[in-house]
Design a protein around this motif. Structure first.
Motif, short mmCIF file in Angstrom:
data_model
loop_
_atom_site.label_atom_id
_atom_site.label_comp_id
_atom_site.label_asym_id
_atom_site.label_seq_id
_atom_site.Cartn_x
_atom_site.Cartn_y
_atom_site.Cartn_z
N ASP A 124 0.79 -1.22 0.00
CA ASP A 124 0.00 0.00 0.00
C ASP A 124 0.83 1.28 0.00
O ASP A 124 0.36 2.32 -0.46
CB ASP A 124 -0.92 0.02 1.23
N VAL A 125 2.05 1.22 0.54
CA VAL A 125 2.86 2.43 0.71
C VAL A 125 4.25 2.29 0.10
O VAL A 125 4.73 3.16 -0.62
CB VAL A 125 2.97 2.80 2.22
N GLY A 126 4.93 1.18 0.41
CA GLY A 126 6.32 1.00 -0.02
C GLY A 126 7.32 1.52 0.99
O GLY A 126 8.52 1.33 0.83
N PHE A 127 6.83 2.17 2.04
CA PHE A 127 7.64 2.68 3.14
C PHE A 127 6.97 2.33 4.45
O PHE A 127 5.74 2.24 4.54
CB PHE A 127 7.74 4.21 3.07
N PHE A 128 7.76 2.15 5.51
CA PHE A 128 7.20 2.01 6.85
C PHE A 128 8.28 2.30 7.88
O PHE A 128 9.48 2.28 7.57
CB PHE A 128 6.58 0.63 7.07
N TYR A 129 7.86 2.59 9.11
CA TYR A 129 8.77 2.71 10.24
C TYR A 129 8.94 1.34 10.88
O TYR A 129 7.95 0.67 11.21
CB TYR A 129 8.21 3.65 11.30
N ALA A 130 10.19 0.91 11.07
CA ALA A 130 10.48 -0.28 11.86
C ALA A 130 10.79 0.18 13.28
O ALA A 130 11.89 0.67 13.57
CB ALA A 130 11.66 -1.06 11.27
N VAL A 131 9.79 0.06 14.16
CA VAL A 131 9.91 0.53 15.54
C VAL A 131 10.45 -0.59 16.41
O VAL A 131 10.15 -1.77 16.17
CB VAL A 131 8.53 1.01 16.05
N PRO B 109 12.37 8.34 17.37
CA PRO B 109 13.38 7.63 18.16
C PRO B 109 13.22 6.12 18.05
O PRO B 109 12.11 5.60 17.95
CB PRO B 109 13.11 8.11 19.59
N ASN B 110 14.36 5.41 18.05
CA ASN B 110 14.38 3.94 18.05
C ASN B 110 13.64 3.35 16.86
O ASN B 110 12.94 2.34 16.98
CB ASN B 110 13.81 3.39 19.36
N THR B 111 13.78 3.99 15.69
CA THR B 111 13.14 3.46 14.49
C THR B 111 14.10 3.54 13.29
O THR B 111 14.98 4.40 13.25
CB THR B 111 11.88 4.25 14.10
N PHE B 112 13.90 2.63 12.36
CA PHE B 112 14.46 2.77 11.02
C PHE B 112 13.31 3.09 10.07
O PHE B 112 12.19 2.63 10.27
CB PHE B 112 15.12 1.47 10.55
N VAL B 113 13.62 3.87 9.06
CA VAL B 113 12.69 4.03 7.95
C VAL B 113 13.07 2.98 6.91
O VAL B 113 14.22 2.91 6.48
CB VAL B 113 12.77 5.44 7.34
N VAL B 114 12.12 2.15 6.54
CA VAL B 114 12.37 1.05 5.60
C VAL B 114 11.62 1.34 4.31
O VAL B 114 10.43 1.69 4.35
CB VAL B 114 11.91 -0.30 6.18
N ASN B 115 12.29 1.19 3.17
CA ASN B 115 11.57 1.31 1.91
C ASN B 115 11.94 0.20 0.94
O ASN B 115 13.08 -0.26 0.88
CB ASN B 115 11.77 2.69 1.25
N ILE B 116 10.92 -0.25 0.23
CA ILE B 116 11.08 -1.24 -0.82
C ILE B 116 11.73 -0.56 -2.01
O ILE B 116 11.40 0.56 -2.35
CB ILE B 116 9.71 -1.82 -1.21
N ALA B 117 12.66 -1.26 -2.65
CA ALA B 117 13.34 -0.70 -3.81
C ALA B 117 13.00 -1.50 -5.07
O ALA B 117 12.20 -2.44 -5.04
CB ALA B 117 14.84 -0.64 -3.56
N ASP B 118 13.62 -1.14 -6.17
CA ASP B 118 13.19 -1.64 -7.48
C ASP B 118 13.32 -3.15 -7.64
O ASP B 118 12.51 -3.78 -8.33
CB ASP B 118 13.99 -0.94 -8.59
N PHE B 119 14.34 -3.78 -7.02
CA PHE B 119 14.48 -5.23 -7.16
C PHE B 119 13.25 -5.96 -6.62
O PHE B 119 12.73 -6.88 -7.25
CB PHE B 119 15.72 -5.73 -6.41
N LEU B 120 12.79 -5.56 -5.43
CA LEU B 120 11.64 -6.24 -4.85
C LEU B 120 10.36 -5.90 -5.60
O LEU B 120 9.44 -6.73 -5.67
CB LEU B 120 11.50 -5.90 -3.37
#
Length: 368
Positions: A69-76, A270-281
């Motif tokens: 739905d987004v391609g991005f999310f916070y990994a908390v 705080p205490n999160t990574f921003v994760v995004n799907i890239a072109d390979f996936l």
């Protein structure tokens, strides 16, 4: 209006690079607006360390929805040591404060893989700007670096990374490698979650990620004083996925483009990574998952630092759309990861080190 927008009598368009191809998206408002995201989902990742497969599958279900739905999310609550991350940010600030001549010892034009230091305005993802208002340092997979414990083969026997040798900069290599090792370990766990999210066995991708292509890109964005400037132009990533650790600024600089052509701010958490799907996936899922356009505009008046970690399969791995996501009657190509990666580098990496006379300007270079 930003440097990546244009306007006609009837519409406003946002311009970007998607999969290495220039594209544009119309800004939609009112009744024309689509049902799309206006914020990034936050996902609690403590379950990634659970010994219970059902916990990991539950996490994967949430991750899969965010990827579609987004391609991005916070990994908390990602579990990577906060002290290590803080120490790495301290090292970034110290490195980028070094004299220019010390940093230029490892200027990225000296290597085929474009590793090392990149000065301000040398990158130019958005051709309508004067260049990306940032400086950075890139390192990645390198069998000749003993820290990586990789086998040296004929194709990996040449050094790819550059490291500064000036006494004032000797702290840099060990600091980056502490971060690199922690992020690589987390990424391999993340890969299992992605496999589960695609209804695949948890270890499905392990065979093609025994010696993954990896990069750490340390970046410094100074405050922007011109409205026409951009820290990095609108683009998609061309790895498997990206983990971003960004410094805490009061005003968000990273922005993600939604289906209505509107930029959604990605606030430092705080205490999160921003994760995004890239072109390979995106390719491997047949477009089911989104490789979402994003950019950086540091307009809050603060210095900003960022540490994206890029993860991809082995350089010689061959990949295609996973079987159960293929459409009947469609033909799907298989591609070699390293070859695709190099093609994207040649398209996306633009520098203009020799001025604006056009003699050597706008050269396509390799490196990420």
């Amino acid at each position: 209006m930003s440097a990546t927008e244009t306007q006609t009598e009837t519409a406003t368009w946002v311009h970007y690079h998607d999969g290495g191809i220039p594209g544009r998206r119309r800004v939609l408002t009112g009744t024309a607006a689509k049902d799309t995201f206006n914020a990034l989902p936050k996902i609690d990742f403590r379950r990634i360390y659970s010994d219970n497969l059902s916990d990991r599958k539950e996490l994967a279900k949430e991750v899969g929805a965010a990827c579609r739905d987004v391609g991005f999310f916070y990994a908390v609550n990602h579990g990577v040591d906060e002290g290590l991350l803080n120490d790495t940010f301290d090292a970034l600030k110290r490195y980028f404060a070094l004299p220019t001549d010390v940093k230029m010892e490892t200027h990225n034009q000296k290597t085929e893989k474009f590793r090392g230091y990149e000065a301000f305005l040398e990158g130019k993802l958005d051709p309508s700007t004067r260049g990306d208002l940032k400086e950075g340092f890139l390192m990645g997979e390198d069998a000749t670096d003993p820290e990586q414990h990789r086998p040296i083969t004929p194709s990996t026997s040449t050094a790819r990374n550059q490291w500064p040798t000036h006494p004032s900069a000797l702290f840099w290599r060990p600091a980056i490698y502490r971060y690199y090792n922690a992020m690589e370990a987390f990424s391999k766990r993340m890969l299992h979650i992605f496999a589960l999210a695609l209804d695949l066995p948890e270890t499905y991708f392990d065979a093609i990620t025994t010696h993954p292509m990896t990069n750490v890109r340390a970046v410094h964005y100074p405050p922007q004083e011109r409205q026409t400037d951009v820290g990095i132009g609108a683009h998609t990533d061309f790895c498997w996925f990206t983990l971003v650790c960004q410094s805490r600024t009061a005003y968000p600089a990273l922005e993600v483009l939604n289906a209505n052509g509107l930029w959604v701010p990605v606030h430092p958490e705080p205490n999160t990574f921003v994760v995004n799907i890239a072109d390979f996936l995106k390719l491997v899922t047949g477009g089911t998952w989104q490789s979402t356009v994003h950019r950086v505009r540091n307009t809050g008046g603060e210095q900003r630092y960022s540490m994206p970690f890029f993860f991809s399969p082995n350089e010689d791995a061959k990949v295609s759309v996973v079987q159960h996501l293929r459409k009947e009657g469609e033909k799907y190509d298989e591609f070699v990861v390293g070859e695709y990666f190099q093609k994207r580098l040649d398209i996306d990496r633009t520098t203009h080190l020799d001025g604006e006379d056009g003699k050597n300007g706008g050269i396509k270079r390799s490196g990420y």
